[in-house]
Write an enzyme that holds these catalytic residues in place. Structure first.
Site, PDB file in Angstrom:
ATOM      1  N   SER A  15     -62.144 -44.425 -42.638  1.00  0.00           N
ATOM      2  CA  SER A  15     -61.537 -43.643 -43.698  1.00  0.00           C
ATOM      3  C   SER A  15     -60.061 -43.965 -44.172  1.00  0.00           C
ATOM      4  O   SER A  15     -59.619 -44.947 -43.745  1.00  0.00           O
ATOM      5  CB  SER A  15     -61.372 -42.230 -43.073  1.00  0.00           C
ATOM      6  OG  SER A  15     -60.564 -41.266 -43.863  1.00  0.00           O
ATOM      7  N   CYS A  86     -54.731 -49.015 -38.358  1.00  0.00           N
ATOM      8  CA  CYS A  86     -54.490 -47.762 -39.117  1.00  0.00           C
ATOM      9  C   CYS A  86     -55.071 -46.642 -38.479  1.00  0.00           C
ATOM     10  O   CYS A  86     -54.775 -45.428 -39.288  1.00  0.00           O
ATOM     11  CB  CYS A  86     -55.296 -48.067 -40.533  1.00  0.00           C
ATOM     12  SG  CYS A  86     -55.093 -49.495 -41.609  1.00  0.00           S
ATOM     13  N   TYR A 162     -44.379 -36.611 -35.429  1.00  0.00           N
ATOM     14  CA  TYR A 162     -45.041 -37.867 -36.210  1.00  0.00           C
ATOM     15  C   TYR A 162     -43.827 -38.839 -36.454  1.00  0.00           C
ATOM     16  O   TYR A 162     -44.110 -40.074 -36.293  1.00  0.00           O
ATOM     17  CB  TYR A 162     -45.450 -37.216 -37.597  1.00  0.00           C
ATOM     18  CG  TYR A 162     -46.047 -38.198 -38.418  1.00  0.00           C
ATOM     19  CD1 TYR A 162     -47.279 -38.660 -38.124  1.00  0.00           C
ATOM     20  CD2 TYR A 162     -45.447 -38.367 -39.597  1.00  0.00           C
ATOM     21  CE1 TYR A 162     -48.051 -39.617 -38.801  1.00  0.00           C
ATOM     22  CE2 TYR A 162     -46.294 -39.201 -40.518  1.00  0.00           C
ATOM     23  CZ  TYR A 162     -47.464 -39.803 -40.288  1.00  0.00           C
ATOM     24  OH  TYR A 162     -48.146 -40.734 -40.945  1.00  0.00           O
ATOM     25  N   LYS A 166     -43.979 -42.891 -35.628  1.00  0.00           N
ATOM     26  CA  LYS A 166     -43.816 -43.980 -36.561  1.00  0.00           C
ATOM     27  C   LYS A 166     -42.709 -44.633 -36.323  1.00  0.00           C
ATOM     28  O   LYS A 166     -42.650 -46.005 -36.669  1.00  0.00           O
ATOM     29  CB  LYS A 166     -43.933 -43.320 -38.067  1.00  0.00           C
ATOM     30  CG  LYS A 166     -45.398 -42.546 -38.077  1.00  0.00           C
ATOM     31  CD  LYS A 166     -46.527 -43.619 -37.973  1.00  0.00           C
ATOM     32  CE  LYS A 166     -47.759 -43.295 -38.423  1.00  0.00           C
ATOM     33  NZ  LYS A 166     -49.028 -43.853 -38.175  1.00  0.00           N
ATOM     34  N   THR A 197     -55.447 -40.472 -49.811  1.00  0.00           N
ATOM     35  CA  THR A 197     -56.204 -40.356 -48.811  1.00  0.00           C
ATOM     36  C   THR A 197     -56.854 -39.041 -48.597  1.00  0.00           C
ATOM     37  O   THR A 197     -56.354 -38.236 -48.874  1.00  0.00           O
ATOM     38  CB  THR A 197     -55.687 -41.236 -47.539  1.00  0.00           C
ATOM     39  OG1 THR A 197     -54.902 -40.238 -46.993  1.00  0.00           O
ATOM     40  CG2 THR A 197     -55.090 -42.611 -47.892  1.00  0.00           C
TER      41      THR A 197
HETATM   42  N1  NAD Z   1     -52.146 -40.763 -46.119  1.00  0.00           N
HETATM   43  C1  NAD Z   1     -50.857 -40.792 -46.131  1.00  0.00           C
HETATM   44  O1  NAD Z   1     -49.914 -40.233 -47.039  1.00  0.00           O
HETATM   45  C2  NAD Z   1     -49.950 -41.649 -45.097  1.00  0.00           C
HETATM   46  C3  NAD Z   1     -48.674 -41.988 -45.244  1.00  0.00           C
HETATM   47  C4  NAD Z   1     -47.791 -42.706 -44.367  1.00  0.00           C
HETATM   48  C5  NAD Z   1     -48.477 -43.164 -43.280  1.00  0.00           C
HETATM   49  N2  NAD Z   1     -49.978 -43.062 -42.955  1.00  0.00           N
HETATM   50  C6  NAD Z   1     -50.675 -43.493 -41.927  1.00  0.00           C
HETATM   51  O2  NAD Z   1     -51.687 -44.510 -42.243  1.00  0.00           O
HETATM   52  C7  NAD Z   1     -52.611 -44.238 -41.414  1.00  0.00           C
HETATM   53  C8  NAD Z   1     -53.938 -44.081 -42.076  1.00  0.00           C
HETATM   54  O3  NAD Z   1     -53.867 -42.802 -42.581  1.00  0.00           O
HETATM   55  P1  NAD Z   1     -55.022 -42.352 -43.498  1.00  0.00           P
HETATM   56  O4  NAD Z   1     -54.220 -41.632 -44.491  1.00  0.00           O
HETATM   57  O5  NAD Z   1     -55.949 -43.304 -44.115  1.00  0.00           O
HETATM   58  O6  NAD Z   1     -55.680 -41.234 -42.714  1.00  0.00           O
HETATM   59  P2  NAD Z   1     -56.998 -40.936 -42.513  1.00  0.00           P
HETATM   60  O7  NAD Z   1     -57.422 -39.542 -41.686  1.00  0.00           O
HETATM   61  O8  NAD Z   1     -58.019 -40.976 -43.648  1.00  0.00           O
HETATM   62  O9  NAD Z   1     -57.593 -42.104 -41.465  1.00  0.00           O
HETATM   63  C9  NAD Z   1     -57.356 -42.025 -40.420  1.00  0.00           C
HETATM   64  C10 NAD Z   1     -58.440 -42.580 -39.272  1.00  0.00           C
HETATM   65  O10 NAD Z   1     -58.113 -42.718 -37.963  1.00  0.00           O
HETATM   66  C11 NAD Z   1     -59.117 -42.335 -36.971  1.00  0.00           C
HETATM   67  N3  NAD Z   1     -58.634 -42.027 -35.749  1.00  0.00           N
HETATM   68  C12 NAD Z   1     -57.688 -40.999 -35.226  1.00  0.00           C
HETATM   69  N4  NAD Z   1     -57.561 -41.019 -34.078  1.00  0.00           N
HETATM   70  C13 NAD Z   1     -58.329 -41.939 -33.651  1.00  0.00           C
HETATM   71  C14 NAD Z   1     -58.475 -42.654 -32.236  1.00  0.00           C
HETATM   72  N5  NAD Z   1     -57.868 -42.136 -31.416  1.00  0.00           N
HETATM   73  N6  NAD Z   1     -59.272 -43.598 -32.291  1.00  0.00           N
HETATM   74  C15 NAD Z   1     -59.699 -44.142 -33.378  1.00  0.00           C
HETATM   75  N7  NAD Z   1     -59.619 -43.877 -34.546  1.00  0.00           N
HETATM   76  C16 NAD Z   1     -58.844 -42.704 -34.814  1.00  0.00           C
HETATM   77  C17 NAD Z   1     -59.590 -41.258 -37.841  1.00  0.00           C
HETATM   78  O11 NAD Z   1     -60.842 -40.724 -37.184  1.00  0.00           O
HETATM   79  C18 NAD Z   1     -59.414 -41.539 -39.239  1.00  0.00           C
HETATM   80  O12 NAD Z   1     -60.956 -42.130 -39.529  1.00  0.00           O
HETATM   81  C19 NAD Z   1     -52.101 -43.248 -40.194  1.00  0.00           C
HETATM   82  O13 NAD Z   1     -51.536 -43.959 -39.055  1.00  0.00           O
HETATM   83  C20 NAD Z   1     -51.321 -42.488 -41.062  1.00  0.00           C
HETATM   84  O14 NAD Z   1     -50.185 -41.862 -40.036  1.00  0.00           O
HETATM   85  C21 NAD Z   1     -50.637 -42.142 -43.776  1.00  0.00           C
END
Ligand code: NAD
Length: 256
Positions: A15, A86, A162, A166, A197
């Site tokens: 994802s 990720c 969170y 981070k 996302t």
């Molecule tokens: N979307 C944003 O605005 C944003 C901003 C800053 C940081 N992030 C970080 O980026 C990363 C990706 O986020 P995203 O937006 O793509 O989220 P997302 O929810 O689309 O994808 C995260 C994926 O991680 C998987 N996951 C969760 N726990 C897990 C585990 N224990 N083992 C294996 N897989 C696991 C989920 O199933 C999911 O598919 C995350 O670390 C998030 O904190 C996202």
């Protein structure tokens, strides 16, 4: 590092940012093993990306399963050159919220997935990468890219767990880069701002637009492809090491 012909593991690969990264690396000629808890989405990604990709359902916090996973990777692919972490979760809760005091297990869960999970994956990945035999003209064996967030620096109200998680990912970057230098493995972290996302696409369009308008430039949410492109650049630019890059359009998050 040249991406073509190299082998990468991407966590959260089913994802959002992980899926975009897997797509980008495959497009550049890499083999990518995507790991995620979400089986249905992971299988779909594997179908979409074809034979150079593989999906493995895995919980990044599972010590035994992750060790076995990397044994399988080394056996099946004979090498590993990159880990892009990720996988993560981002729930919010106040310390003193409407429903009471912040639950301790909720705090521990975020730290467990975002920090321990990241570390659990990278310790085994570093071990396999360290055995890659450098070929003529190659300088680095591999690269580890972790995902933090701008919340590591400008955490908002409700983001105490969170932001702590981070911040830890950011703090790990330099000691890891320093230690793994002897194995010619680089370590970098990306701190994304507001990314388009599934996490954010679930919000009403009005809210998404309002969030986008807060970004100085460009005034919109970041595209997952922009994150993936940065991962690709980090892989290809050997002089990037031991640093966290904000990918945020100059946004500085307000208290709420
Ligand atoms: N979307 C944003 O605005 C944003 C901003 C800053 C940081 N992030 C970080 O980026 C990363 C990706 O986020 P995203 O937006 O793509 O989220 P997302 O929810 O689309 O994808 C995260 C994926 O991680 C998987 N996951 C969760 N726990 C897990 C585990 N224990 N083992 C294996 N897989 C696991 C989920 O199933 C999911 O598919 C995350 O670390 C998030 O904190 C996202």
């Amino acid at each position: 590092m040249k991406i073509e012909g190299k082998v990468f593991v991407v966590t959260g690969g089913a994802s959002g940012l992980g899926a975009a990264t897997a797509t980008h690396l495959i497009g550049k000629g890499a083999k990518v093993i995507m790991v995620d808890m979400n089986h249905a989405l992971g299988e779909e990604m594997q179908k979409r990306l074809g034979e150079k990709s593989k999906f493995v359902q895995l919980d990044v916090t599972d010590e035994v399963a992750v060790e076995q996973f990397f044994k399988n990777v080394e056996q099946d692919y004979g090498q590993l050159n990159g880990l892009i972490n990720c996988a993560g979760i981002g729930p919010s809760a106040k310390v003193l919220g409407k429903n009471g005091i912040h639950a301790l297990d909720a705090f521990q869960k975020v730290l467990n997935i975002n920090v321990t999970g990241t570390f659990n994956m990278l310790r085994f990945a570093a071990d396999v990468i360290s055995r890659y035999e450098l070929k003529a003209g190659e300088e680095d064996r591999g690269v580890i890219v972790n995902t933090a967030s701008v919340a590591a620096f400008d955490g908002q109200i409700g983001q105490v767990a969170y932001a702590a998680s981070k911040g830890a990912v950011v703090a790990m970057t330099l000691p890891l880069a320093r230690e793994l230098a002897q194995h010619a493995i680089r370590v970098m972290t990306i701190a994304p701002g507001i990314m388009e996302t599934p996490m954010l696409k679930g919000l009403p369009e009005k809210v998404q637009d309002a969030l986008g308008a807060m970004v100085p430039f460009p005034p919109r949410l970041a595209r997952p492809e922009e994150f993936a492109h940065l991962v690709g650049h980090i892989c290809e630019n050997n002089y990037l090491n031991g640093e966290t890059i904000r990918l945020d359009g100059a946004i500085r998050m307000q208290p709420k």
